[in-house]
Write an enzyme that holds these catalytic residues in place. Structure first.
Site, PDB file in Angstrom:
ATOM      1  N   ARG A  58       6.201  -1.057  -2.263  1.00  0.00           N
ATOM      2  CA  ARG A  58       6.606  -2.376  -2.726  1.00  0.00           C
ATOM      3  C   ARG A  58       6.156  -2.651  -4.164  1.00  0.00           C
ATOM      4  NH1 ARG A  58       6.807  -5.838   1.595  1.00  0.00           N
ATOM      5  NH2 ARG A  58       5.870  -3.917   2.307  1.00  0.00           N
ATOM      6  N   THR A  59       4.882  -2.449  -4.444  1.00  0.00           N
ATOM      7  CA  THR A  59       4.368  -2.780  -5.774  1.00  0.00           C
ATOM      8  C   THR A  59       5.020  -1.896  -6.836  1.00  0.00           C
ATOM      9  OG1 THR A  59       2.293  -3.424  -4.744  1.00  0.00           O
ATOM     10  CG2 THR A  59       2.260  -3.111  -7.114  1.00  0.00           C
ATOM     11  N   LYS A  86      -3.573  19.419  -8.027  1.00  0.00           N
ATOM     12  CA  LYS A  86      -4.014  20.678  -8.633  1.00  0.00           C
ATOM     13  C   LYS A  86      -5.366  20.528  -9.313  1.00  0.00           C
ATOM     14  CE  LYS A  86       0.804  21.867  -9.451  1.00  0.00           C
ATOM     15  NZ  LYS A  86       1.837  21.884 -10.485  1.00  0.00           N
ATOM     16  N   ARG A 108      -2.183   2.303 -10.194  1.00  0.00           N
ATOM     17  CA  ARG A 108      -2.910   2.007  -8.959  1.00  0.00           C
ATOM     18  C   ARG A 108      -3.785   3.204  -8.643  1.00  0.00           C
ATOM     19  NH1 ARG A 108      -0.426  -0.179  -3.436  1.00  0.00           N
ATOM     20  NH2 ARG A 108      -0.659  -2.068  -4.670  1.00  0.00           N
ATOM     21  N   HIS A 136      -6.248  -6.884  -7.303  1.00  0.00           N
ATOM     22  CA  HIS A 136      -4.810  -6.602  -7.359  1.00  0.00           C
ATOM     23  C   HIS A 136      -4.212  -7.827  -8.056  1.00  0.00           C
ATOM     24  CE1 HIS A 136      -0.867  -5.327  -6.551  1.00  0.00           C
ATOM     25  NE2 HIS A 136      -0.890  -5.164  -5.240  1.00  0.00           N
TER      26      HIS A 136
END
Lengths: 334, 182
Positions: A58-59, A86, A108, A136
């Protein structure tokens, strides 16, 4: 008024006036969501990096839509398909993406403080789209916009937050924003998720109380923010899923304890039938889909404020540093 | 650099007379007020559009809808304007499809504002016709744009600024010519 920071890392350092300014700037973008043609050329030729070191649908889509409607291009990094697997460090990844000359870095990360750490190393604006259990900010802003639209203003509301508060960056951003408007908070959930220390996390003087009976928490509430229950964090013997439903689920019967017309928010994704019943989630008091629409408008306002004319006269990052220092070695989402 | 006032171009009475005349011209040229709507460009185009609509009520007895348009997001010089140009709301509550729209602004100069306003309008739909009404045309166009309804045309030099001061915004009512001197 102008926005005085180069980045948006947290709501904690912002004043009520600054928060109001950002919310006001989202209004014209709410109108654009209703236009038949939603695409502007305001950020044409600019590039926004969407670096999601932790999974999000969603974000990420909301920021991508916001960037696209402003005319910007996006570069996507997703945890599962990236070189993080990696063994590249967070800073190396950020520097490499930055070497492609983007104009804004939205990220994020599962570690609290990760966005702040990257912001100290990059010269372009950094937007925190969620860092660990810290903040957030865009979610806090879109929640406030939704509340302001529905209830008229943000002042002196009784806000109840239900669920796993201790792990919730959404709850922290909500408290840092709404606390500056004189809101009173009631945090409620199983004791393991609502430790008493949370009573001190808000802006100075913010009344926050922790309660463990949902009936007590809902009394006189103007706004109820229901958090997603991460079912993997529910396990016997401490608490089973059925016990959670029995003790804390927001249902029609319990809604009668809140003020008539109390507003229900949920940051999504919803576990229907666990933290909230479908009747309540889809009922007239629920604003969950408005939150999603407002999310695009809010993020358009954030990108606009950080990216238009941001090169001259902007201050370096002044945001408060979170207490947790991130591990410099990046790790895949957990 | 200082700003000095050079002369007054219009008094309150002259502004009022000019707006009355513009209202008559718009009604005449549009063949009535049916499907006509005014769009004021923020900021000073907004009170001007409202006043022209009021004058039209006296002519045709008809309420002409008035919308407002904020063009900030459509500017081509946004990064040069200010660190952050503050956005205002646009408010156009009627559908623009098939409408006969008149954009209203205080001063027509380079034409870039009008270019931006048209981009904004066309994101809302497809008007039948768009024309332009300004209180002052000061020349120095950088775009192929002309106004159909002009209050007054004034020759200016590049350093001069025309300030339209309106009661609703500036608490005084006149048009002045000011100059930048070093």
């Amino acid at each position: 008024m102008t926005y005085r920071f180069r980045d948006l890392l947290a709501l904690e350092p912002l004043s009520a006036d600054e928060l109001t300014f950002i919310l006001d700037q989202a209004k014209p973008f709410q109108e654009i969501q209703r236009h038949p043609l939603k695409k502007l050329a305001t950020l044409r030729g600019k590039t926004v990096v969407l670096a999601f070191f932790e999974n999000s649908t969603r974000t990420r889509l909301s920021f991508a839509t916001a960037a696209s409607r402003l005319g910007a291009d996006t570069m996507n990094l997703q945890a599962e398909a990236s070189s993080l697997k990696k063994g590249e460090t967070l800073l190396d990844t950020a520097n490499n993406l930055n070497a492609m000359r983007p104009d804004c870095f939205v990220m994020r990360h599962a570690s609290s403080g990760a966005a702040d750490f990257v912001a100290r190393h990059l010269e372009i604006p950094v937007v925190n789209a969620g860092d660990g259990t810290h903040e957030h900010p865009s979610q806090g802003l879109l929640d406030a916009l939704t509340i302001r639209d529905r209830l008229g203003n943000l002042n002196n509301l009784n806000v109840t937050i239900l669920g796993d508060i201790s792990h919730s960056r959404v709850a922290r951003s909500n408290i840092h924003l709404l606390g500056k408007f004189g809101c009173r908070f009631t945090l409620c959930g199983p004791a393991m998720w609502v430790p008493r220390e949370l009573e001190k996390i808000g802006p100075a003087g913010t009344p926050i109380r922790c309660v463990y009976r949902v009936e007590e928490a809902l009394e006189d509430a103007d706004v109820i923010i229901v958090l997603r229950v991460q079912t993997e964090r529910l396990h016997e013997p401490s608490l089973s899923q059925n016990d959670y439903i029995l003790l804390y689920q927001l249902n029609t019967e319990r809604m009668k304890l809140a003020k008539p017309g109390a507003l229900i928010l949920h940051p999504g994704p919803i576990n229907r039938g666990i933290e909230i019943t479908p009747e309540v989630a889809d009922g007239p008091q629920s604003a969950v889909l408005e939150q999603v629409t407002n999310g695009v408008a809010t993020r358009m306002a954030i990108l606009y404020l950080l990216m238009v004319g941001a090169t001259e006269g902007a201050h370096p990052a002044l945001e408060a540093k979170p207490e947790v220092t991130p591990k410099e070695s990046a790790h895949a989402s957990d | 650099m200082r700003i000095v006032e050079k002369s007054q171009l219009m008094s309150a009475a002259e502004i009022d007379r000019t707006l009355q005349r513009l209202a008559h011209q718009i009604v005449e040229k549009s063949g009535g007020t049916k499907s006509l709507a005014l769009i004021g460009i923020r900021r000073r185009g907004v009170p001007l559009a409202q006043r022209i609509a009021r004058a039209m009520r006296g002519i045709d007895g008809v309420e002409v809808p008035v919308g407002t348009l904020d063009i900030t997001l459509y500017r081509d010089d946004l990064s040069k304007v200010a660190p952050q140009a503050v956005l205002q709301s646009s408010d156009i509550s009627f559908g623009v499809d098939s409408m006969d729209l008149v954009l209203v602004d205080d001063v027509l100069y380079t034409g870039r504002t009008i270019r931006a306003a048209m981009n904004g309008l066309f994101d809302l739909g497809r008007p039948k016709r768009v024309s332009l009404c300004v209180l002052i045309d000061r020349g120095h166009r950088e775009m192929p744009i002309e106004a159909q309804f002009v209050g007054r045309t004034i020759q200016t030099s590049d350093t001069e600024i025309i300030e339209v001061r309106l009661a609703e915004i500036d608490h005084e009512e006149r048009v002045v010519l000011v100059d930048r001197v070093d």
